[in-house]
Design a protein around this motif. Structure first.
Motif, mmCIF file in Angstrom:
data_model
loop_
_atom_site.group_PDB
_atom_site.id
_atom_site.type_symbol
_atom_site.label_atom_id
_atom_site.label_comp_id
_atom_site.label_asym_id
_atom_site.label_seq_id
_atom_site.Cartn_x
_atom_site.Cartn_y
_atom_site.Cartn_z
ATOM 1 N N VAL A 1 36.498 44.392 43.489
ATOM 2 C CA VAL A 1 37.586 44.751 44.399
ATOM 3 C C VAL A 1 38.861 44.017 43.983
ATOM 4 O O VAL A 1 38.841 42.801 43.759
ATOM 5 C CB VAL A 1 37.234 44.401 45.859
ATOM 6 C CG1 VAL A 1 38.404 44.719 46.776
ATOM 7 C CG2 VAL A 1 35.987 45.174 46.297
ATOM 8 N N ASN A 2 39.951 44.766 43.856
ATOM 9 C CA ASN A 2 41.248 44.195 43.502
ATOM 10 C C ASN A 2 42.281 44.605 44.542
ATOM 11 O O ASN A 2 42.248 45.725 45.072
ATOM 12 C CB ASN A 2 41.697 44.708 42.125
ATOM 13 C CG ASN A 2 40.753 44.283 41.016
ATOM 14 O OD1 ASN A 2 40.792 43.167 40.527
ATOM 15 N ND2 ASN A 2 39.868 45.204 40.614
ATOM 16 N N ARG B 1 48.935 46.957 50.272
ATOM 17 C CA ARG B 1 48.607 48.370 50.451
ATOM 18 C C ARG B 1 47.102 48.622 50.395
ATOM 19 O O ARG B 1 46.655 49.755 50.260
ATOM 20 C CB ARG B 1 49.314 49.212 49.391
ATOM 21 C CG ARG B 1 50.824 49.239 49.528
ATOM 22 C CD ARG B 1 51.493 50.175 48.548
ATOM 23 N NE ARG B 1 51.323 49.727 47.180
ATOM 24 C CZ ARG B 1 50.628 50.381 46.249
ATOM 25 N NH1 ARG B 1 49.997 51.503 46.572
ATOM 26 N NH2 ARG B 1 50.545 49.919 45.023
ATOM 27 N N GLY B 2 46.328 47.559 50.497
ATOM 28 C CA GLY B 2 44.887 47.744 50.497
ATOM 29 C C GLY B 2 44.223 47.264 49.217
ATOM 30 O O GLY B 2 44.777 46.427 48.478
ATOM 31 N N GLU B 3 43.051 47.809 48.924
ATOM 32 C CA GLU B 3 42.257 47.381 47.783
ATOM 33 C C GLU B 3 41.755 48.588 46.998
ATOM 34 O O GLU B 3 41.694 49.702 47.514
ATOM 35 C CB GLU B 3 41.058 46.543 48.247
ATOM 36 C CG GLU B 3 41.437 45.268 48.997
ATOM 37 C CD GLU B 3 40.223 44.549 49.541
ATOM 38 O OE1 GLU B 3 40.278 43.306 49.657
ATOM 39 O OE2 GLU B 3 39.217 45.235 49.865
ATOM 40 N N ALA B 4 41.388 48.322 45.746
ATOM 41 C CA ALA B 4 40.823 49.354 44.884
ATOM 42 C C ALA B 4 39.911 48.675 43.879
ATOM 43 O O ALA B 4 40.024 47.468 43.614
ATOM 44 C CB ALA B 4 41.922 50.141 44.175
ATOM 45 N N ASN B 5 39.009 49.457 43.311
ATOM 46 C CA ASN B 5 38.100 48.888 42.312
ATOM 47 C C ASN B 5 38.820 48.551 41.005
ATOM 48 O O ASN B 5 38.439 47.615 40.307
ATOM 49 C CB ASN B 5 36.963 49.871 42.003
ATOM 50 C CG ASN B 5 36.062 50.105 43.196
ATOM 51 O OD1 ASN B 5 35.770 51.230 43.562
ATOM 52 N ND2 ASN B 5 35.609 49.019 43.834
ATOM 53 N N SER C 1 39.250 54.041 42.582
ATOM 54 C CA SER C 1 38.123 53.538 43.363
ATOM 55 C C SER C 1 36.947 54.502 43.253
ATOM 56 O O SER C 1 37.124 55.716 43.116
ATOM 57 C CB SER C 1 38.509 53.370 44.837
ATOM 58 O OG SER C 1 39.412 52.289 45.007
ATOM 59 N N ILE C 2 35.751 53.934 43.298
ATOM 60 C CA ILE C 2 34.518 54.715 43.267
ATOM 61 C C ILE C 2 33.966 54.748 44.685
ATOM 62 O O ILE C 2 33.692 53.706 45.273
ATOM 63 C CB ILE C 2 33.493 54.099 42.303
ATOM 64 C CG1 ILE C 2 34.105 53.939 40.904
ATOM 65 C CG2 ILE C 2 32.225 54.938 42.241
ATOM 66 C CD1 ILE C 2 33.229 53.169 39.943
ATOM 67 N N LYS C 3 33.778 55.932 45.220
ATOM 68 C CA LYS C 3 33.449 56.066 46.626
ATOM 69 C C LYS C 3 31.952 56.019 46.914
ATOM 70 O O LYS C 3 31.536 55.585 47.997
ATOM 71 C CB LYS C 3 34.035 57.381 47.166
ATOM 72 C CG LYS C 3 35.557 57.442 47.100
ATOM 73 C CD LYS C 3 36.195 56.302 47.878
ATOM 74 C CE LYS C 3 37.702 56.397 47.887
ATOM 75 N NZ LYS C 3 38.328 55.261 48.618
ATOM 76 N N THR C 4 31.126 56.455 45.974
ATOM 77 C CA THR C 4 29.691 56.538 46.242
ATOM 78 C C THR C 4 28.887 56.024 45.052
ATOM 79 O O THR C 4 29.416 55.864 43.948
ATOM 80 C CB THR C 4 29.271 57.992 46.529
ATOM 81 O OG1 THR C 4 29.569 58.805 45.387
ATOM 82 C CG2 THR C 4 29.995 58.530 47.746
#
Length: 235
Positions: free
Chosen positions: A52-53, A59-63, A78-81
């Protein structure tokens, strides 16, 4: 949204998938391009659904977060599943493995490096440590099914037989050829010199130099190396 799809010819196995858990995360490796200025990242990048970055400006987080060196725009992915297993089907069909929510970037190529898993189609045998998909080929032996499936990646063995006498058995007609291996190409087509043709183990004729297409080959071995040297090939 981007989807990573896979088309694979599976023989004796099913549920091919990345080994992707919190303990052993899979790093999906891509080359990426900025959708704003079309700049391509100089090096391949790796994305894990367990990393997580933070995005700038709260503005939130993303992979995965990337700032383009050319236009300075920040992009994310980001990977959702979790990944979906690729199931054995005849004929092979494209199936989605995992989906990526990309903002400001797009993937231009994928490298399947990392560890993959699979299961025996009938036996349920668990296969781990599959790490040769970068070559596009893999084989193993299923003891429960007593069957060797999808013997692939014969290139290293064949390269070691260049300038040596080999025997090539075709898939039909009890036909085989013996001769000196001159070369192989990237498709595993085989070039022989001083070739001789045999049908049902009986000599038929001298052919000289020939080219055998890989999709006609059942197995190849070095002469006098015995049955254990056989390498089957699939079209």
């Amino acid at each position: 949204m981007y989807a990573l799809t896979l088309t694979a010819e599976l023989n004796g196995v099913t549920n091919l998938r990345p080994k992707d858990t919190a303990e052993t995360p899979f790093w999906y490796t891509f080359t990426v391009q900025c959708t704003s200025c079309r700049e391509t990242h100089a090096n391949p990048i790796a994305v894990s659904r367990f990393e997580v970055n933070e995005l700038s400006g709260s503005r939130g987080e993303a992979n995965f977060v990337w700032k383009c060196k050319n236009c300075k725009r920040e992009s994310s992915c980001s990977i959702k599943t979790s990944p979906k297993p690729y199931e054995q089907k005849e004929p092979p069909a494209s199936q989605t493995i995992v989906e990526f929510d990309c903002r400001g970037l797009e993937f231009t190529s994928f490298s399947p490096e990392g560890e993959w898993l699979a299961e025996g189609l009938e036996s349920g045998t668990k296969f781990e440590g599959i790490d040769s998909l970068q070559e596009g080929e893999w084989f193993d032996y299923d003891e429960k099914a007593n069957d060797e499936f999808m013997p692939v990646n014969p290139r290293p063995m064949l390269q070691g037989l260049v300038n040596k006498e080999i025997e090539v058995r075709l898939k039909w007609g009890d036909t085989c050829y013996k001769g000196v291996l001159v070369s192989i190409d990237s498709y595993m087509n085989v070039q022989l010199t001083n070739a001789q043709e045999f049908i049902d183990q009986k000599f038929v004729s001298d052919l000289g130099q020939i080219l055998i297409r890989c999709n006609n080959v059942l197995w190849i071995k070095g002469v006098n190396q015995g049955e254990n040297a056989d390498v089957k090939m699939k079209d």
